[in-house]
Design an enzyme around this catalytic site. Sequence first.
Site, short mmCIF file in Angstrom:
data_model
loop_
_atom_site.label_atom_id
_atom_site.label_comp_id
_atom_site.label_asym_id
_atom_site.label_seq_id
_atom_site.Cartn_x
_atom_site.Cartn_y
_atom_site.Cartn_z
CG ASN A 74 -1.10 -5.89 -11.94
OD1 ASN A 74 -0.68 -4.96 -11.81
ND2 ASN A 74 -1.34 -6.73 -10.57
CG ASP A 133 5.74 2.15 -4.01
OD1 ASP A 133 6.93 2.48 -4.14
OD2 ASP A 133 5.01 1.84 -4.96
C1 F6R Z 1 7.57 1.52 -7.80
C2 F6R Z 1 6.22 1.32 -7.83
C3 F6R Z 1 5.78 0.25 -9.00
C4 F6R Z 1 6.45 0.13 -10.10
C5 F6R Z 1 5.93 -0.95 -11.00
C6 F6R Z 1 6.58 -1.14 -12.38
O1 F6R Z 1 7.71 2.66 -6.76
O2 F6R Z 1 5.45 1.92 -7.12
O3 F6R Z 1 4.20 0.49 -9.24
O4 F6R Z 1 6.54 1.36 -10.73
O5 F6R Z 1 5.67 -2.08 -10.43
O6 F6R Z 1 7.83 -1.70 -11.95
P1 F6R Z 1 9.01 -1.66 -12.86
O7 F6R Z 1 9.76 -0.64 -13.38
O8 F6R Z 1 10.15 -2.53 -12.09
O9 F6R Z 1 8.70 -2.68 -14.00
#
Ligand code: F6R
Length: 245
Positions: free
Chosen positions: A136, A67
């Site tokens: 979430n 993303d």
């Molecule tokens: C990142 C992504 C998100 C993260 C998720 C967890 O490319 O697509 O889905 O993997 O928000 O984020 P962290 O690792 O910062 O807790």
Amino acid sequence: MKIYMTEDYQAMSRKAANILSAQIILKPNSVLGLATGSTPVGMYKQLVIWYEKGDLDFAEIKTVNLDEYVGLEPTHEQSYRHFMQEHLFDHVNINPANTNVPDGLAADPKAECDWYNQVIHRMGGIDIQVLGMGRNGHIGFNEPGDAFELETHVVDLAESTIEANARFFASRDDVPRQAMSMGIKSIMMAKKILLMVSGEDKADAVYKAFTGPVTPQVPASILQLHPYVTLVGDKAALGKLMEAK
Ligand code: F6R
């Protein structure tokens, strides 16, 4: 599903790096689906260390990221392209032309998403997709309630995600409201999934995703239906799930 529960974040990072290294060694021209966020930072660090030791070769590796924020230029400190350069691409012998992240400044984000899908298909699909998980239950930027059958598309970020990501920006108002994200369909088409989770604040989401029903309300729950998922997490994130198993 294979589950590896580790003592702490560092051990989780090392285990995930081991799994990705095995992929790179066994298939040197693999297509790696990559994630950003705080969870995989330690894994990338470990991969760079092993590369520097001469144990890994990225010369033929291709990557495709999950993303990117709409509206952020690739050099913006919080763009996911910048993240990937900083944590991995700038430190290994990957061919820059083989690294793919949606262009946050694309004039037409929807057309950019369509092009991105073609890129993934042309590469023959993703060999292994690395994922983190939101509190979430989101994966990529697929928020609760989003349709399961989409490939890369433009998403409006959930308030909870804007809140969670505000820590990386000067203020909450600076967090982009939209992103381009691989959809659940793109993720499910990957041959293998490597899901990484760390920290107590993920424990409920992990528990719901793998003990509850498969529902768009918990996007990661769809992974119950993927034939090859490896879940690597520390005790804090996996404890609740493991107690239930
Ligand atoms: C990142 C992504 C998100 C993260 C998720 C967890 O490319 O697509 O889905 O993997 O928000 O984020 P962290 O690792 O910062 O807790």
